[in-house]
Enzyme design. Structure first.
Site, PDB file in Angstrom:
ATOM      1  NE  ARG A 234      -4.337  -1.124   0.171  1.00  0.00           N
ATOM      2  CZ  ARG A 234      -4.473  -2.238  -0.577  1.00  0.00           C
ATOM      3  NH1 ARG A 234      -3.502  -2.620  -1.377  1.00  0.00           N
ATOM      4  NH2 ARG A 234      -5.597  -2.939  -0.541  1.00  0.00           N
ATOM      5  CD  GLU A 263       5.336  14.185  -4.637  1.00  0.00           C
ATOM      6  OE1 GLU A 263       4.383  13.523  -5.133  1.00  0.00           O
ATOM      7  OE2 GLU A 263       5.436  14.411  -3.437  1.00  0.00           O
ATOM      8  CG  HIS A 275      -4.091  -0.722  -6.651  1.00  0.00           C
ATOM      9  ND1 HIS A 275      -5.217  -0.412  -5.926  1.00  0.00           N
ATOM     10  CD2 HIS A 275      -3.635  -1.888  -6.104  1.00  0.00           C
ATOM     11  CE1 HIS A 275      -5.428  -1.326  -4.994  1.00  0.00           C
ATOM     12  NE2 HIS A 275      -4.480  -2.237  -5.083  1.00  0.00           N
TER      13      HIS A 275
HETATM   14  N1  LIG Z   1      -1.170  -4.361  -5.064  1.00  0.00           N
HETATM   15  C1  LIG Z   1      -2.247  -5.103  -4.970  1.00  0.00           C
HETATM   16  O1  LIG Z   1      -3.078  -5.153  -5.868  1.00  0.00           O
HETATM   17  C2  LIG Z   1      -2.456  -5.928  -3.745  1.00  0.00           C
HETATM   18  C3  LIG Z   1      -1.989  -5.490  -2.536  1.00  0.00           C
HETATM   19  N2  LIG Z   1      -2.187  -6.254  -1.416  1.00  0.00           N
HETATM   20  C4  LIG Z   1      -1.655  -5.720  -0.143  1.00  0.00           C
HETATM   21  O2  LIG Z   1      -0.772  -6.688   0.399  1.00  0.00           O
HETATM   22  C5  LIG Z   1      -1.063  -6.851   1.785  1.00  0.00           C
HETATM   23  C6  LIG Z   1      -0.655  -8.244   2.223  1.00  0.00           C
HETATM   24  O3  LIG Z   1      -1.484  -9.201   1.601  1.00  0.00           O
HETATM   25  P1  LIG Z   1      -1.497 -10.733   2.061  1.00  0.00           P
HETATM   26  O4  LIG Z   1      -0.123 -11.296   2.030  1.00  0.00           O
HETATM   27  O5  LIG Z   1      -2.551 -11.392   1.271  1.00  0.00           O
HETATM   28  O6  LIG Z   1      -1.952 -10.565   3.575  1.00  0.00           O
HETATM   29  P2  LIG Z   1      -1.678 -11.530   4.808  1.00  0.00           P
HETATM   30  O7  LIG Z   1      -2.576 -11.064   5.899  1.00  0.00           O
HETATM   31  O8  LIG Z   1      -1.736 -12.954   4.395  1.00  0.00           O
HETATM   32  O9  LIG Z   1      -0.160 -11.205   5.221  1.00  0.00           O
HETATM   33  C7  LIG Z   1       0.245 -10.022   5.838  1.00  0.00           C
HETATM   34  C8  LIG Z   1       1.435 -10.349   6.738  1.00  0.00           C
HETATM   35  O10 LIG Z   1       1.993  -9.136   7.218  1.00  0.00           O
HETATM   36  C9  LIG Z   1       2.438  -9.379   8.556  1.00  0.00           C
HETATM   37  N3  LIG Z   1       2.665  -8.126   9.271  1.00  0.00           N
HETATM   38  C10 LIG Z   1       1.752  -7.334   9.876  1.00  0.00           C
HETATM   39  N4  LIG Z   1       2.364  -6.273  10.420  1.00  0.00           N
HETATM   40  C11 LIG Z   1       3.688  -6.392  10.138  1.00  0.00           C
HETATM   41  C12 LIG Z   1       4.843  -5.593  10.422  1.00  0.00           C
HETATM   42  N5  LIG Z   1       4.746  -4.453  11.108  1.00  0.00           N
HETATM   43  N6  LIG Z   1       6.052  -6.035   9.993  1.00  0.00           N
HETATM   44  C13 LIG Z   1       6.167  -7.183   9.288  1.00  0.00           C
HETATM   45  N7  LIG Z   1       5.112  -7.985   9.012  1.00  0.00           N
HETATM   46  C14 LIG Z   1       3.889  -7.586   9.415  1.00  0.00           C
HETATM   47  C15 LIG Z   1       1.339 -10.254   9.150  1.00  0.00           C
HETATM   48  O11 LIG Z   1       1.781 -10.940  10.305  1.00  0.00           O
HETATM   49  C16 LIG Z   1       1.042 -11.182   7.980  1.00  0.00           C
HETATM   50  O12 LIG Z   1       1.820 -12.355   8.057  1.00  0.00           O
HETATM   51  C17 LIG Z   1      -2.573  -6.581   1.886  1.00  0.00           C
HETATM   52  O13 LIG Z   1      -2.946  -6.173   3.176  1.00  0.00           O
HETATM   53  C18 LIG Z   1      -2.767  -5.488   0.865  1.00  0.00           C
HETATM   54  O14 LIG Z   1      -2.608  -4.214   1.443  1.00  0.00           O
HETATM   55  C19 LIG Z   1      -2.814  -7.454  -1.455  1.00  0.00           C
HETATM   56  C20 LIG Z   1      -3.309  -7.935  -2.630  1.00  0.00           C
HETATM   57  C21 LIG Z   1      -3.211  -7.178  -3.881  1.00  0.00           C
HETATM   58  O1  LIG Z   2      -6.546  -7.193  -2.471  1.00  0.00           O
HETATM   59  C1  LIG Z   2      -5.983  -6.114  -2.262  1.00  0.00           C
HETATM   60  O2  LIG Z   2      -5.615  -5.729  -1.140  1.00  0.00           O
HETATM   61  C2  LIG Z   2      -5.728  -5.198  -3.387  1.00  0.00           C
HETATM   62  O3  LIG Z   2      -5.038  -4.208  -3.221  1.00  0.00           O
HETATM   63  C3  LIG Z   2      -6.356  -5.459  -4.697  1.00  0.00           C
HETATM   64  O4  LIG Z   2      -7.088  -4.322  -5.028  1.00  0.00           O
HETATM   65  P1  LIG Z   2      -8.162  -4.366  -6.218  1.00  0.00           P
HETATM   66  O5  LIG Z   2      -9.158  -5.422  -5.844  1.00  0.00           O
HETATM   67  O6  LIG Z   2      -7.422  -4.706  -7.457  1.00  0.00           O
HETATM   68  O7  LIG Z   2      -8.762  -2.997  -6.236  1.00  0.00           O
END
Ligand SMILES: NC(=O)C1=CN([C@@H]2O[C@H](COP(=O)(O)OP(=O)(O)OC[C@H]3O[C@@H](n4cnc5c(N)ncnc54)[C@H](O)[C@@H]3O)[C@@H](O)[C@H]2O)C=CC1
Ligand SMILES: O=C(O)C(=O)COP(=O)(O)O
Length: 391
Positions: A234, A263, A275
């Site tokens: 994020r 920027e 994204h």
């Molecule tokens: N760019 C995109 O389209 C996408 C972005 N995301 C982002 O990726 C994030 C992670 O997704 P997942 O792996 O599926 O979630 P998840 O919940 O499986 O994994 C997140 C991990 O981060 C760890 N964590 C929490 N606070 C922490 C810290 N301060 N330092 C180190 N580790 C910490 C947790 O313990 C957990 O193991 C989501 O919350 C979302 O914001 C997810 C899917 C798509």
């Molecule tokens: O699953 C997430 O956390 C994502 O960031 C994916 O976002 P989107 O569903 O592609 O708008």
């Protein structure tokens, strides 16, 4: 029984098709919905109608949903853990390559040679100039992964398969996530230690208070000189000004992310995508189907799976019974009080389940016969009861 589901964003057709049109009205134009189904739509300024029972985020991050306010109103918030993890993993692979090889600049250069129409002249020119676009290999380099959940663990597997060394930092790692992790991942005791050793750092943490500006002006100096930062988590997790300063000073070599900032424009050392980490056919379908199925089981049976604010609860329905569900503040005596209300109304309980999570408790009670009309109001009137349904 029929339900209205209001949708936001692009929800895959396969997910929408899970809703039986006899029982569900689904669409972006639904008013007073029973449930919302969305992706990144920001709900923080949304006023929820009294009828709203659930919100399903077809995706991982729920920072676009006011989860605490939902809990206060007894609204169950779901996400779809892991359903888009592979899509993000593949784009992280792409990001590592984009940061390491002259792919973007080289292609732009080749495209830009529009004044050369002879292919042998073009080939000679490209051969002469290609040294500008030489890069380095991923093999043998160190990748530091911050956050080893669904995505982080897949990125770790991929990097190991590419011959990289993998360092991991996750102070909140769940037992399930630890089981999923390849044992070659070297555990780092602090973020600082990881930053100091990694050639590439990839962030996979949720956007929560504790991760706001996780990469900031204080720790950006801890990166190895020439390191690459990859952020498909994020925007709030990285302070963009700290990154720009480190790139300008030559500390960081490149920043590859899914979150462009004004920027960032025109910089060769920043590659910012719009994204699109989860924007694949497969991930969109996985998320939509999972979110829709979770909503259906909750709306039709009161069962809860993959909620971020309610406990997991699933109870098979005994034939011929009527189901009462209620949410209450997690304080003692509420269930007993509700059961005495049922006893007063001569309701016979066939099966029941009570689970709590944090400040909330959730209950399913199956009753022998269709209860009298006053039951729902009588349960709702019990002190600390937040929401009641008869299904
Ligand atoms: N760019 C995109 O389209 C996408 C972005 N995301 C982002 O990726 C994030 C992670 O997704 P997942 O792996 O599926 O979630 P998840 O919940 O499986 O994994 C997140 C991990 O981060 C760890 N964590 C929490 N606070 C922490 C810290 N301060 N330092 C180190 N580790 C910490 C947790 O313990 C957990 O193991 C989501 O919350 C979302 O914001 C997810 C899917 C798509
Ligand atoms: O699953 C997430 O956390 C994502 O960031 C994916 O976002 P989107 O569903 O592609 O708008």
């Amino acid at each position: 029984m029929s339900f209205k589901v209001q949708t936001f964003n692009q929800i895959a057709e396969r997910g929408l098709n899970r809703f039986d049109p006899v029982k569900y009205q689904v669409g972006s134009d639904q008013v007073e919905p029973d449930a919302m189904l969305l992706r990144s739509q920001n709900l923080h300024d949304c006023v929820f109608n009294k009828n709203l029972k659930a919100i399903a985020r077809a995706g991982a991050g729920v920072n676009n949903v006011p989860v605490d306010a939902c809990s206060k109103h007894g609204i169950v918030v779901f996400n779809t853990p892991g359903a888009n993890a592979n899509a993000v993993k593949e784009l992280v692979f792409c990001a590592l390559l984009l940061a390491s090889r002259g792919i973007v600049d080289g292609m732009r250069f080749a495209e830009g040679l529009t004044d050369i129409s002879d292919s042998s002249v073009l080939a000679a020119r490209l051969e002469k100039e290609k040294k500008q676009f030489a890069g380095v290999e991923l093999y043998g380099k160190k990748l530091g992964i911050v956050g080893l959940g669904a995505i982080g663990s897949m990125v770790a597997e991929m990097a190991l398969a590419l011959g990289m060394e993998v360092l991991g930092f996750d102070p909140a790692l769940s037992v399930d996530a630890a089981w999923r992790l390849p044992n070659q991942v070297q555990r780092m005791e602090s973020l600082q230690a990881l930053l100091g050793q990694a050639d590439y750092v990839s962030l996979h943490v949720p956007a929560i208070e504790q991760t706001k500006n996780l990469i900031n002006a204080e720790n950006i100096g801890s990166f190895k000189k020439g390191a690459v930062l990859v952020n498909f988590a994020r925007e709030s997790i990285v302070d963009p000004h700290a990154v720009l300063a480190a790139l300008n000073a030559g500390g960081l070599a490149r920043y590859v992310c899914d979150f462009p900032e004004p920027e960032f424009r025109g910089r060769k050392d920043i590659l910012a995508m719009p994204h699109i980490g989860a924007s694949t056919l497969e991930a969109e379908e996985n998320c939509a189907v999972m979110a829709a199925d979770q909503l259906r089981d909750f709306l039709e049976n009161g069962n809860i799976k993959n909620s971020v604010n309610f406990p997991p609860v699933a109870m098979p329905r005994a034939p011929g019974t009527c189901r009462l569900t209620f949410t209450n503040d997690n304080v003692s005596g509420v269930l007993g009080h509700v059961l005495s209300v049922l006893a007063d109304l001569q309701v016979n309980v066939v099966d029941m389940m009570n689970k709590s999570r944090g400040q909330l408790a959730y209950n399913i009670i199956d009753m022998e016969a269709e209860p009298s009309a006053e039951l729902q109001a009588a349960v709702a009137a019990v002190e600390h009861v937040i929401a009641v349904r008869l299904i």
